[in-house]
Design an enzyme around this catalytic site. Structure first.
Site, PDB file in Angstrom:
ATOM      1  N   THR A 265      27.111 -14.562   8.094  1.00  2.00           N
ATOM      2  CA  THR A 265      25.996 -14.624   7.149  1.00  2.00           C
ATOM      3  C   THR A 265      25.355 -13.246   7.067  1.00  2.00           C
ATOM      4  OG1 THR A 265      24.561 -15.448   8.923  1.00  2.00           O
ATOM      5  CG2 THR A 265      25.546 -17.071   7.462  1.00  2.00           C
TER       6      THR A 265
ATOM      7  N   ASN B 114      22.580 -10.191   5.922  1.00  2.00           N
ATOM      8  CA  ASN B 114      21.147  -9.925   5.771  1.00  2.00           C
ATOM      9  C   ASN B 114      20.780  -9.968   4.292  1.00  2.00           C
ATOM     10  OD1 ASN B 114      20.995  -9.520   8.529  1.00  2.00           O
ATOM     11  ND2 ASN B 114      21.225  -7.308   8.392  1.00  2.00           N
TER      12      ASN B 114
ATOM     13  N   ASP C 234      20.999 -22.271  10.882  1.00  3.85           N
ATOM     14  CA  ASP C 234      21.386 -23.649  11.185  1.00  3.85           C
ATOM     15  C   ASP C 234      21.614 -24.436   9.890  1.00  3.85           C
ATOM     16  OD1 ASP C 234      20.678 -22.727  13.729  1.00  3.85           O
ATOM     17  OD2 ASP C 234      18.651 -23.552  13.542  1.00  3.85           O
TER      18      ASP C 234
END
Length: 292
Positions: free
Chosen positions: A200, A202, A233
């Site tokens: 993932t 920034n 999450d």
């Protein structure tokens, strides 16, 4: 059988929004606060259950009010609690101070340090998700899963990726900062010896390297970040949901980025969690096409 069994921490989160961090021996007044249940794997499990998957959980809580709240919450949202130990130790705590996108966190494991994996329970999983787990537990679970052809999602966080089982991990997830601390530049995406790697990025979006070695990027959504707690999450939940339902990795990651987008706009790790039908409606409003 469970679609997914998640393994990880269950915490009570105390989140304080501050205009600046305190100096040595200084007291300051927070401009906002949020108190709620958290823990990375617990957050992901909560999303997945609300999205209609059959979800189990392996973890540990204290024999206290926080532990009772975790059990009751999971029962309410539909996460099976038979893999959760209740022990004579206080439940885990996580305290966060947030100033814009800068976040400082202090955790105490409490009961989390005593979780044990019930492999009879785990054998009921079609998929396994792990987040915030010690190295030995990761190794045991991945070996167990590999022997039984159960795909594993591993959000490794700051922990080291165990070399003996690296090539047995089906989906390795981490954020950009974690990847750079472990491997340097994002150009080193091919040196990680897992089947699939999901990073993932920034500012939103994700970089993916699949089993064939193909690399592709998924764009993020622009949002005013109020609190990034639980965003990773939420991404994990969207990605897992897509994979479990047979989606292409790009579509799964797109759903992940959308759930992360919803999460960062609210205070608290679970405040943004909504049922699948509401997710579909919100995605449609933003013209996000997904194969629901």
């Amino acid at each position: 059988m469970f679609d997914v069994i998640a393994i990880g921490n269950l915490n009570y989160d105390i989140t304080l929004l501050v205009e600046r961090f305190p100096e040595f021996h200084e007291k300051i007044i927070a401009k906002g606060a949020h108190f709620g249940l958290g823990g990375a794997a617990g957050n992901t499990a909560s999303w997945l259950a609300q999205m209609g998957l059959k979800v189990g959980f392996i973890g540990a809580v204290g024999n206290d009010e926080i532990g009772e709240a975790h059990i009751n919450y999971f029962k309410k949202v539909g996460v099976d609690v038979n893999g959760i130990k209740v022990i004579e130790e206080h439940s885990g705590i996580a305290i966060s101070m947030i100033k814009g996108e800068d976040k400082r966190i202090v955790k105490h494991l409490g009961a989390n340090a005593y979780r044990e994996v019930d492999f009879r329970y785990l054998s009921k999983a079609k998929y396994i998700h792990m987040s915030s787990n010690p190295k030995k537990l990761i190794e045991k679970v991945v070996e167990f899963a590999c022997e039984r052809n159960i795909p594993v999602f591993l959000d490794i966080g700051e922990a080291e990726v165990p070399k003996p089982i690296e090539n047995k991990i089906t989906y390795l997830l981490m954020n950009e900062d974690e990847f750079k601390r472990k491997y340097g530049s994002l150009k080193n995406i091919h040196i990680v010896n897992t089947k699939n790697l999901i990073i993932t990025l920034n500012g939103g979006g994700a970089l993916i390297r699949n089993e064939s070695g193909e690399v592709f990027k998924v764009k993020g959504l622009s949002a005013e970040v109020i609190d990034s707690t639980g965003a990773g999450d939420a991404f994990d939940a969207g990605f897992i949901y897509g994979v479990v339902n047979g989606w292409k990795l790009k579509d799964a990651a797109t759903l992940g980025t959308f759930l992360a987008y919803l999460t960062v706009q609210k205070i608290g790790a679970r405040t943004a969690i909504i049922p699948l039908e509401e997710i579909k409606k919100n995605a449609k409003k933003l013209n996000i096409e997904l194969p629901f």
